[in-house]
Design an enzyme around this catalytic site. Structure first.
Site, PDB file in Angstrom:
ATOM      1  N   ASP A  38      34.414  19.237  88.514  1.00 27.02           N
ATOM      2  CA  ASP A  38      33.971  20.613  88.776  1.00 27.02           C
ATOM      3  C   ASP A  38      32.557  20.732  88.220  1.00 27.02           C
ATOM      4  O   ASP A  38      32.069  19.826  87.530  1.00 27.02           O
ATOM      5  CB  ASP A  38      34.918  21.611  88.079  1.00 27.02           C
ATOM      6  N   SER A  39      31.930  21.877  88.457  1.00 20.86           N
ATOM      7  CA  SER A  39      30.598  22.103  87.895  1.00 20.86           C
ATOM      8  C   SER A  39      30.650  22.239  86.371  1.00 20.86           C
ATOM      9  O   SER A  39      29.633  22.074  85.718  1.00 20.86           O
ATOM     10  CB  SER A  39      29.998  23.372  88.495  1.00 20.86           C
ATOM     11  N   CYS A 101      36.965  22.331  92.430  1.00 23.03           N
ATOM     12  CA  CYS A 101      35.889  23.311  92.549  1.00 23.03           C
ATOM     13  C   CYS A 101      35.956  23.877  93.957  1.00 23.03           C
ATOM     14  O   CYS A 101      35.891  23.132  94.942  1.00 23.03           O
ATOM     15  CB  CYS A 101      34.545  22.613  92.321  1.00 23.03           C
ATOM     16  N   GLU A 180      31.784  30.038  81.074  1.00 26.19           N
ATOM     17  CA  GLU A 180      31.077  28.911  80.440  1.00 26.19           C
ATOM     18  C   GLU A 180      30.655  29.264  79.016  1.00 26.19           C
ATOM     19  O   GLU A 180      30.565  28.409  78.158  1.00 26.19           O
ATOM     20  CB  GLU A 180      29.862  28.494  81.275  1.00 26.19           C
ATOM     21  N   CYS A 212      37.854  30.593  92.676  1.00 27.98           N
ATOM     22  CA  CYS A 212      36.920  29.799  91.879  1.00 27.98           C
ATOM     23  C   CYS A 212      37.752  29.307  90.706  1.00 27.98           C
ATOM     24  O   CYS A 212      38.475  30.096  90.079  1.00 27.98           O
ATOM     25  CB  CYS A 212      35.756  30.654  91.393  1.00 27.98           C
ATOM     26  N   HIS A 214      37.015  28.602  87.813  1.00 29.66           N
ATOM     27  CA  HIS A 214      36.694  29.211  86.515  1.00 29.66           C
ATOM     28  C   HIS A 214      37.512  30.493  86.288  1.00 29.66           C
ATOM     29  O   HIS A 214      37.783  30.864  85.133  1.00 29.66           O
ATOM     30  CB  HIS A 214      35.215  29.584  86.430  1.00 29.66           C
TER      31      HIS A 214
HETATM   32  N1  DGL Z   1      34.519  26.390  89.441  1.00 28.47           N
HETATM   33  C1  DGL Z   1      33.761  26.242  90.638  1.00 28.47           C
HETATM   34  C2  DGL Z   1      34.402  26.855  91.815  1.00 28.47           C
HETATM   35  O1  DGL Z   1      35.619  26.799  91.892  1.00 28.47           O
HETATM   36  C3  DGL Z   1      32.267  26.364  90.531  1.00 28.47           C
HETATM   37  C4  DGL Z   1      31.710  27.601  89.924  1.00 28.47           C
HETATM   38  C5  DGL Z   1      30.195  27.502  89.840  1.00 28.47           C
HETATM   39  O2  DGL Z   1      29.718  26.490  89.337  1.00 28.47           O
HETATM   40  O3  DGL Z   1      29.525  28.442  90.290  1.00 28.47           O
HETATM   41  O4  DGL Z   1      33.779  27.343  92.712  1.00 28.47           O
END
Ligand code: DGL
Length: 295
Positions: A38-39, A101, A180, A212, A214
């Site tokens: 993931d990011s 992600c 984050e 997402c 996150h």
């Molecule tokens: N967690 C990621 C997602 O599901 C990326 C969030 C990001 O880096 O903007 O989209």
């Protein structure tokens, strides 16, 4: 907390690993770990479900913390970043890749599948299936990054499960930096969540997809605010459904490891110490080492 100096170098993530290329008969070695990326931190919500569903598996996780967020970048840039993450994991030897992600799953899954000689699973199709099965009125709201929402990937995936569904998708870009930063409760995330839920409340949805990876870290706040605004509404994410799909795929391809020896190795591209702190809070257990790599 001092995040300036990497606590370990490139070598650490590579030690003792052979490449994960299939053998001459196209078989992958079941003893290799699963690659997940993931990011940043968000993909750990998927790791937690994979570890619960497949306790025997080793997981090699990469968070591209040097380049987070992905969700505000162009599709071309996200594809390029995703190829770098995938290559770093495949070079270390993995038997399957989980794109934990939504933003990458929305714009780069086909490219990764074409590039790589191993199974690649994304999170959007499992999330869409989870949403349809949780919904009674088939009015589905999606919160996602700007990139995921702009791609139209969720409406496409939901409509491929049920053509009767109505989907309203809205971007919630501030939630990724809040996660984050480890800012998971209090007035600031609560106000942001409330604001992002307003269009979904107006659309009278009965299910909200956390589109997402996150966002599940903010789930308690999202659920409380959604119920206060909309009453009886279900909040779903794709992590559980993705782990179930992965378990099926590994069994089908004889790639599963039966004995319980699971273990999670963590790689990041920047800020290992702050990553380690949130990871311990989130995955539980003793503090884990986090290695820094360059992509
Ligand atoms: N967690 C990621 C997602 O599901 C990326 C969030 C990001 O880096 O903007 O989209």
């Amino acid at each position: 907390m001092d995040d300036a100096a990497p606590e370990s170098g490139e070598r650490n993530g590579r030690e003792g690993r052979a490449g994960g290329a299939p053998d001459s008969r196209g078989r992958l070695d079941p003893r290799l770990p699963l690659g997940v990326f993931d990011s940043g931190l968000g993909g750990l919500t998927v790791v937690r479900e994979i570890a619960a569903a497949l306790p025997g598996e080793r997981i090699l996780y990469l968070g591209d913390t040097a380049r987070v967020p992905y969700g505000t970048r162009s599709a071309a840039t996200v594809v390029r970043y995703a190829q770098g993450c995938a290559r770093a994991l495949v070079d270390r030897g993995v038997k399957a890749l989980v794109v934990a992600c939504n933003t990458v799953s929305a714009v780069a899954l086909d490219v990764l599948r074409a590039d790589l000689d191993l199974p690649v699973i994304g999170v959007i199709e499992p999330g869409a299936r989870a949403a349809v099965s949780a919904s009674r009125r088939l009015r589905i709201g999606v919160l996602g990054t700007t990139g995921t929402v702009a791609s139209g990937a969720y409406p496409r995936a939901v409509l491929s499960v049920s053509t009767r569904a109505e989907i309203v998708a809205h971007p919630a870009p501030l939630l990724v930096p809040l996660v984050e930063e480890g800012w998971l409760d209090g007035e600031v995330p609560r106000l942001a969540v409330r604001r992002y839920l307003e269009p979904l409340a107006r659309a009278d949805v009965d299910v909200i997809v956390l589109g997402c990876t996150h966002y599940p870290l903010l789930r308690p706040i999202i659920e409380e605010e959604a119920r206060a605004m909309m009453g009886d509404v279900q909040v779903v994410d794709s992590a559980h459904a993705t782990a179930a799909e992965l378990a099926g795929l590994l069994a089908e391809r004889s790639l599963a490891i039966p004995e319980p020896r699971g273990d999670i190795e963590l790689l990041v591209t920047d800020r290992p110490r702050s990553f380690a702190e949130v990871t311990t809070r989130f995955l539980g257990g003793p503090p884990r080492e986090v290695h820094v790599i360059d992509l």
